[in-house]
Write a protein that holds these residues in place. Sequence first.
Motif, mmCIF file in Angstrom:
data_model
loop_
_atom_site.group_PDB
_atom_site.id
_atom_site.type_symbol
_atom_site.label_atom_id
_atom_site.label_comp_id
_atom_site.label_asym_id
_atom_site.label_seq_id
_atom_site.Cartn_x
_atom_site.Cartn_y
_atom_site.Cartn_z
ATOM 1 N N UNK A 135 -4.664 -6.594 15.175
ATOM 2 C CA UNK A 135 -5.247 -7.071 13.917
ATOM 3 C C UNK A 135 -4.274 -7.547 12.824
ATOM 4 N N UNK A 136 -3.130 -6.871 12.555
ATOM 5 C CA UNK A 136 -2.297 -7.377 11.460
ATOM 6 C C UNK A 136 -1.782 -8.810 11.686
ATOM 7 N N UNK A 137 -1.698 -9.232 12.955
ATOM 8 C CA UNK A 137 -1.247 -10.595 13.240
ATOM 9 C C UNK A 137 -2.352 -11.424 13.899
ATOM 10 N N UNK A 138 -3.603 -11.162 13.496
ATOM 11 C CA UNK A 138 -4.728 -11.913 14.059
ATOM 12 C C UNK A 138 -5.344 -12.793 12.978
ATOM 13 N N UNK A 139 -6.295 -13.631 13.403
ATOM 14 C CA UNK A 139 -7.036 -14.471 12.454
ATOM 15 C C UNK A 139 -6.262 -15.699 12.023
ATOM 16 N N UNK A 192 -0.633 -17.761 2.858
ATOM 17 C CA UNK A 192 -2.082 -17.507 2.869
ATOM 18 C C UNK A 192 -2.891 -18.689 3.422
ATOM 19 N N UNK A 193 -2.315 -19.895 3.313
ATOM 20 C CA UNK A 193 -3.021 -21.102 3.809
ATOM 21 C C UNK A 193 -3.366 -20.990 5.297
ATOM 22 N N UNK A 194 -2.499 -20.334 6.081
ATOM 23 C CA UNK A 194 -2.756 -20.283 7.534
ATOM 24 C C UNK A 194 -3.756 -19.188 7.893
ATOM 25 N N UNK A 195 -4.192 -18.410 6.895
ATOM 26 C CA UNK A 195 -5.103 -17.302 7.183
ATOM 27 C C UNK A 195 -6.573 -17.676 7.021
ATOM 28 N N UNK A 196 -6.833 -18.781 6.364
ATOM 29 C CA UNK A 196 -8.232 -19.161 6.123
ATOM 30 C C UNK A 196 -8.801 -19.959 7.282
ATOM 31 N N UNK A 197 -10.054 -20.374 7.121
ATOM 32 C CA UNK A 197 -10.694 -21.255 8.095
ATOM 33 C C UNK A 197 -10.417 -22.687 7.658
#
Length: 465
Positions: free
Chosen positions: A231-235, A285-290
Amino acid sequence: MAKVKITETVLRDAHQSLIATRMKTEDMLPILEKLDQVGYHSLEMWGGATFDTCLRFLNEDPWERLRIIRKKVKNTKLQMLLRGQNLLGYKHYADDVVVEFVKRAVANGIDIIRIFDALNDVRNLRTAMETTKKEGAHAQAAISYTISPVHTTEVYVKLAKEMEDMGADSICIKDMSGLLTPYYTYELISALKEAVKVPIQLHSHSTSGLVSMTYIKAIEAGVDIIDTAISPFSGGTSQPPTEAFVATLNGTEYDTGLNLEILNEIAEHFRPQRQKAIESGLLDPKVLGVDINTLLYQVPGGMLSNLVSQLKMQNALDKYEEVLKEVPKVREDLGYPPLVTPTSQIVGTQAVMNIIGGERYKLVSKEVKAYVKGMYGKTTVPIKEEIVKKIIGDEERVTCRPADLIEPELQKIRNEMKEYLEQEEDVLSYALFPQVAVEFFKYRQAQKYKIDSAYADKEDKVYPV
């Protein structure tokens, strides 16, 4: 239905997708034995961009990383990603280099090699696959998934059959942009399960926000293995979380059999690393969104950031939207290649040139010329004649497997770099990244000299002459 197996990507694709592959071996070391206890199908931990990044940015020997992980991970299969005839570089290499690379990878500890070609030209997989099998490792052939008017279920089924006939031990659908939609995935996996006998694995990314639903439909259609990340490196641009799938499938006919408590201990190891990456700005943070652009333009996350940096260099960031709209047009012109290294860079750069140049194909990159000539392989549909004319005029085109035109080069490479040679693997590091490898070899020598000097001083103090 047998239980679903899981490949954990935290040691390779997860940090490649989120923090530009900057995780060091020392960050992995304390948790390797725990990862080995989980009961994963495999740990994806090498290949892709890890090789280049180890040498270029981390001052690490990628071969040494592989050996260290192999020493600690005794029960779980180690897996790597290989770009067929491109290996881990950005061009085609001679067969003797491909053979030697695969031999060394297996000898140093790799069990499963996932082999793909950016154009899905199976001729570019043959040498790597044959060598993998000859060396006693598992050869997984990967289909680079994309969407276009010509990429139908029939095309993918035909590809899978060709791969099985070539000796693939399993087949992976490699959805690098998160383009697979749930219901289509059910159709595709069902068709593949009917057409081939080998196991089917699914690899996707969370970029478009569809992936968890997609994986569930794939599981219902009978997929054998899925790729997830702790999880910490997912999404975001990485894979969906391992723990979520273990919990979702728990107690069902698809139960993974993995233990959530052990997975939580692993997550606890990686949480501070994620935090550190956020604070240092490495995890944007940009790479964490949809990113819905993925579905509109079929552009993978890494390619988007590449386009932004190219436009910044030209002081043309205001042209970003125009370039994004140009990407699918260039892709259509070039026979709808899947957008994955190196085709994503080739298409992206040409889209930028078309917009900045003010006229389409007024400026053409040398890579696009080579691509149109057939130097990367065969496209799914032929490139239109008028585009060929525009880009290479009357130049002759290559119709054979591109590597058939490359003379054996291993010996020449060995002679070129012999002053730095400390292990046979160094020849391959140099073959793939000559300048970067030499910088690393010099660094390695300097480190050795420092250690030797310090040791010599100590000796002098203990035993004065």
